[in-house]
Design a protein around this motif. Structure first.
Motif, mmCIF file in Angstrom:
data_model
loop_
_atom_site.group_PDB
_atom_site.id
_atom_site.type_symbol
_atom_site.label_atom_id
_atom_site.label_comp_id
_atom_site.label_asym_id
_atom_site.label_seq_id
_atom_site.Cartn_x
_atom_site.Cartn_y
_atom_site.Cartn_z
ATOM 1 N N MET A 101 -97.380 79.160 -61.836
ATOM 2 C CA MET A 101 -98.028 77.880 -62.168
ATOM 3 C C MET A 101 -99.163 77.514 -61.223
ATOM 4 O O MET A 101 -99.990 76.659 -61.541
ATOM 5 C CB MET A 101 -96.985 76.757 -62.231
ATOM 6 N N CYS A 102 -99.197 78.120 -60.018
ATOM 7 C CA CYS A 102 -100.258 77.774 -59.066
ATOM 8 C C CYS A 102 -101.110 79.009 -58.720
ATOM 9 O O CYS A 102 -102.155 78.882 -58.099
ATOM 10 C CB CYS A 102 -99.682 77.202 -57.772
ATOM 11 N N GLY A 103 -100.625 80.197 -59.078
ATOM 12 C CA GLY A 103 -101.367 81.423 -58.760
ATOM 13 C C GLY A 103 -101.377 81.732 -57.265
ATOM 14 O O GLY A 103 -102.289 82.406 -56.777
ATOM 15 N N LEU A 104 -100.392 81.264 -56.526
ATOM 16 C CA LEU A 104 -100.357 81.498 -55.079
ATOM 17 C C LEU A 104 -99.167 82.386 -54.712
ATOM 18 O O LEU A 104 -98.213 82.509 -55.478
ATOM 19 C CB LEU A 104 -100.237 80.152 -54.331
ATOM 20 N N ASP A 105 -99.262 82.994 -53.503
ATOM 21 C CA ASP A 105 -98.147 83.800 -53.010
ATOM 22 C C ASP A 105 -97.045 82.912 -52.446
ATOM 23 O O ASP A 105 -97.316 81.786 -51.994
ATOM 24 C CB ASP A 105 -98.637 84.735 -51.898
ATOM 25 N N VAL A 106 -95.805 83.433 -52.453
ATOM 26 C CA VAL A 106 -94.693 82.694 -51.845
ATOM 27 C C VAL A 106 -93.908 83.564 -50.874
ATOM 28 O O VAL A 106 -93.835 84.786 -51.032
ATOM 29 C CB VAL A 106 -93.675 82.157 -52.885
ATOM 30 N N VAL A 107 -93.318 82.892 -49.892
ATOM 31 C CA VAL A 107 -92.346 83.529 -49.001
ATOM 32 C C VAL A 107 -91.047 82.746 -49.183
ATOM 33 O O VAL A 107 -91.057 81.511 -49.101
ATOM 34 C CB VAL A 107 -92.803 83.455 -47.533
ATOM 35 N N TYR A 108 -89.966 83.476 -49.476
ATOM 36 C CA TYR A 108 -88.675 82.821 -49.741
ATOM 37 C C TYR A 108 -87.740 83.029 -48.561
ATOM 38 O O TYR A 108 -87.460 84.179 -48.169
ATOM 39 C CB TYR A 108 -88.054 83.437 -51.001
ATOM 40 N N ASN A 109 -87.245 81.954 -47.978
ATOM 41 C CA ASN A 109 -86.310 82.097 -46.853
ATOM 42 C C ASN A 109 -85.646 80.755 -46.576
ATOM 43 O O ASN A 109 -85.975 79.745 -47.203
ATOM 44 C CB ASN A 109 -87.054 82.587 -45.604
ATOM 45 N N ASP A 110 -84.718 80.749 -45.623
ATOM 46 C CA ASP A 110 -84.119 79.485 -45.189
ATOM 47 C C ASP A 110 -85.122 78.716 -44.332
ATOM 48 O O ASP A 110 -85.988 79.319 -43.686
ATOM 49 C CB ASP A 110 -82.850 79.769 -44.383
ATOM 50 N N VAL A 111 -84.960 77.394 -44.303
ATOM 51 C CA VAL A 111 -85.899 76.522 -43.587
ATOM 52 C C VAL A 111 -86.150 77.007 -42.162
ATOM 53 O O VAL A 111 -87.299 77.127 -41.722
ATOM 54 C CB VAL A 111 -85.336 75.085 -43.479
ATOM 55 N N GLU A 112 -85.063 77.305 -41.439
ATOM 56 C CA GLU A 112 -85.232 77.633 -40.014
ATOM 57 C C GLU A 112 -86.019 78.921 -39.802
ATOM 58 O O GLU A 112 -86.638 79.113 -38.762
ATOM 59 C CB GLU A 112 -83.885 77.666 -39.273
ATOM 60 N N ASN A 113 -86.060 79.789 -40.825
ATOM 61 C CA ASN A 113 -86.849 81.021 -40.698
ATOM 62 C C ASN A 113 -88.290 80.845 -41.181
ATOM 63 O O ASN A 113 -89.142 81.678 -40.900
ATOM 64 C CB ASN A 113 -86.202 82.157 -41.500
ATOM 65 N N ILE A 142 -97.294 79.977 -49.773
ATOM 66 C CA ILE A 142 -96.393 78.822 -49.699
ATOM 67 C C ILE A 142 -94.992 79.307 -49.300
ATOM 68 O O ILE A 142 -94.440 80.207 -49.947
ATOM 69 C CB ILE A 142 -96.328 78.094 -51.075
ATOM 70 N N GLY A 143 -94.436 78.712 -48.280
ATOM 71 C CA GLY A 143 -93.074 79.042 -47.846
ATOM 72 C C GLY A 143 -92.096 78.124 -48.557
ATOM 73 O O GLY A 143 -92.264 76.899 -48.530
ATOM 74 N N VAL A 144 -91.090 78.689 -49.213
ATOM 75 C CA VAL A 144 -90.129 77.869 -49.960
ATOM 76 C C VAL A 144 -88.698 78.338 -49.697
ATOM 77 O O VAL A 144 -88.465 79.512 -49.411
ATOM 78 C CB VAL A 144 -90.401 77.926 -51.492
ATOM 79 N N ASN A 145 -87.756 77.400 -49.804
ATOM 80 C CA ASN A 145 -86.333 77.784 -49.689
ATOM 81 C C ASN A 145 -85.628 77.608 -51.032
ATOM 82 O O ASN A 145 -84.411 77.533 -51.096
ATOM 83 C CB ASN A 145 -85.629 76.963 -48.599
ATOM 84 N N SER A 146 -86.435 77.502 -52.096
ATOM 85 C CA SER A 146 -85.898 77.308 -53.442
ATOM 86 C C SER A 146 -86.314 78.480 -54.315
ATOM 87 O O SER A 146 -87.511 78.808 -54.400
ATOM 88 C CB SER A 146 -86.470 76.007 -54.016
ATOM 89 N N ALA A 147 -85.322 79.112 -54.973
ATOM 90 C CA ALA A 147 -85.648 80.250 -55.843
ATOM 91 C C ALA A 147 -86.453 79.783 -57.045
ATOM 92 O O ALA A 147 -87.291 80.516 -57.560
ATOM 93 C CB ALA A 147 -84.363 80.930 -56.307
ATOM 94 N N LYS A 148 -86.224 78.541 -57.472
ATOM 95 C CA LYS A 148 -87.016 78.014 -58.588
ATOM 96 C C LYS A 148 -88.482 77.938 -58.192
ATOM 97 O O LYS A 148 -89.357 78.351 -58.933
ATOM 98 C CB LYS A 148 -86.509 76.625 -59.013
ATOM 99 N N ALA A 149 -88.746 77.392 -56.996
ATOM 100 C CA ALA A 149 -90.136 77.293 -56.535
ATOM 101 C C ALA A 149 -90.733 78.691 -56.346
ATOM 102 O O ALA A 149 -91.884 78.936 -56.699
ATOM 103 C CB ALA A 149 -90.197 76.493 -55.244
ATOM 104 N N ALA A 150 -89.922 79.625 -55.827
ATOM 105 C CA ALA A 150 -90.419 80.995 -55.623
ATOM 106 C C ALA A 150 -90.779 81.630 -56.969
ATOM 107 O O ALA A 150 -91.701 82.424 -57.070
ATOM 108 C CB ALA A 150 -89.362 81.835 -54.914
ATOM 109 N N ASN A 151 -90.061 81.245 -57.990
ATOM 110 C CA ASN A 151 -90.290 81.770 -59.333
ATOM 111 C C ASN A 151 -91.545 81.148 -59.962
ATOM 112 O O ASN A 151 -92.318 81.817 -60.637
ATOM 113 C CB ASN A 151 -89.042 81.413 -60.170
#
Ligand SMILES: C[C@@](O)(CCOP(=O)(O)O)CC(=O)O
Ligand code: SF4
Length: 395
Positions: free
Chosen positions: A378-390, A364-373
């Motif tokens: 809570m979902c057991g999935l990987d995250v990528v944290y970055n700005d929307v345009e990236n 899951i790609g997210v631009n929110s540190a809360k969601a990345a945390n």
């Protein structure tokens, strides 16, 4: 805790079982935390809505509480996100059994007089307390916003306590309701300009350090409300921050007692960049980009529309928001632009409380540190944290 005659009658069940049970919760909380009395509130925000987090036991609790029909919220009280888009769950691929249970939960809350606003950013859509109002809010990012940016007063309530407060119209007077507990205890000097996903990284760093304390920020550039909601959400998720102050920005900064604070911390560009890297759990490409944690504002949706206009998105894109914000996005033509590019505006729910782990997504790609945390835990999935345009890739 002191109770008025009427409050004692409420405790004795003279106004019905719903009110008696709600008073039980409020009095127990007040006794635990040493509250002097109950105080009237103008607003409540109730978490514990997703079937994923409260399950059948939660649904039974709500139906039981509403059974004799004796108590309903009489103040402005709104719900946190449920686990589905309440209207478009089928089209978006949400599991049917989950969606049915979810609607029963939301109906049970509505029977108790809580509005089906279903958002973690109620302050964007009509649940907007005034400065110094006592309120009872439970979504942690919304607590940070309402205390810090609006200057209303709430503790970080649990869902059942905020529901009880909504029904009774009162909350125990302790903690962040009292002026003396709203002083800063950490000064944070950020020694570079910050933008976009930097705000989440900053909140993540400081939340971890300060725990339940009250940080006071000095920034080199002026944030907007979207930045403040992102910052507060991160502070409240890596730590348990309920209130922060910001020099010349938040309404209580002058009374925050910053000259008495002994702990001073400096945050550099290197630390922010390092934290941005650390918030991703994989270097794979996201198959779902999920924005809107906390729920997107109209101008955040407008920004995404301008990025994707006339293009075709490779991965899936959800922008989570409330039905009210989406209605205006529809009128402005942003929804159409986003849908034509292959994205969706998803109402009510979000990447953390939706059962995305059962919907075929992996990264899951997210631009929110809360969601990345929270998405990994809570979902057991990987995250990528970055700005929307990236995050967004085009065909
Ligand atoms: C993670 C969170 O934003 C949403 C899920 O909580 P709940 O299901 O509404 O209790 C809650 C919070 O941070 O207060
Ligand atoms: S996890 Fe984020 S989007 Fe979901 S309810 Fe909490 S703040 Fe809102």
């Amino acid at each position: 805790m002191f109770l008025t005659k009427k409050e004692e009658q409420m405790c004795d069940g003279e106004f019905g079982e719903t009110i008696r049970k709600s008073m039980d919760i409020l009095v127990a909380l007040g006794d635990i935390y040493g509250a002097s009395k109950l105080v009237d509130i103008t607003s409540a925000q109730v978490s514990g809505v997703s079937y994923k987090t409260i399950g059948d036991a939660g649904l039974e609790y709500l139906e039981d509480l509403a059974r004799d029909g004796s108590g309903k919220a009489t103040i402005n009280a709104s719900l946190n996100p449920p686990g589905t888009d309440l209207d478009n769950w089928k089209e978006l691929g949400f599991p049917e059994e989950f969606a049915i249970k979810q609607n029963q939960i939301v109906d049970a809350y509505a029977n108790l007089g809580i509005y089906k606003t279903c958002t973690c950013t109620p302050y964007l859509v009509g649940n907007v307390p005034r400065f110094a109002d006592h309120v009872s809010w439970s979504e942690s990012s919304a607590v940070a916003f309402v205390n810090s940016v609006i200057g209303a007063r709430t503790n970080r309530e649990g869902g059942p306590a905020a529901l009880a407060a909504a029904i009774v119209g009162k909350t125990p007077l302790y903690g962040f309701h009292l002026e003396q507990n709203r002083k800063a205890n950490l000064i944070v000097n950020v020694d570079c300009k910050i933008n976009g996903a930097d705000f989440g990284a900053l909140g993540y760093i400081i939340g971890k350090f300060v725990g339940g304390g009250v940080p006071y920020f000095n920034l080199m550039n002026s944030p907007n409300n979207n930045d403040l909601k992102t910052l507060g959400a991160a502070l409240a998720s890596s730590g348990s921050v309920a209130l922060y102050h910001m020099e010349n920005i938040t309404p209580e900064h002058k009374n925050a007692g910053k000259d008495d604070v002994e702990d001073i911390m400096f945050v550099s560009r290197d630390q922010i960049n390092e934290t941005r890297q650390k918030l991703s759990t994989t270097d794979k490409k996201p198959d779902l980009i999920c924005l809107g944690c906390p729920h997107a504002s109209l101008d955040e949706i407008k920004q995404v529309a301008s990025i994707v206009q006339g293009k075709t998105i490779k991965n899936k894109l959800w922008i989570c928001t409330s039905v009210s914000v989406k209605a205006t996005s529809d009128r402005m033509g942003y929804t159409k632009i986003i849908e034509q590019a292959g994205g969706n505006i998803v109402c009510d729910t979000c990447m953390v409380v939706a059962p995305i782990e059962d919907m075929g997504f992996e990264v899951i790609g997210v631009n929110s540190a809360k969601a990345a945390n929270y998405v990994p835990s809570m979902c057991g999935l990987d995250v990528v944290y970055n700005d929307v345009e990236n995050l967004i890739q085009f065909k």
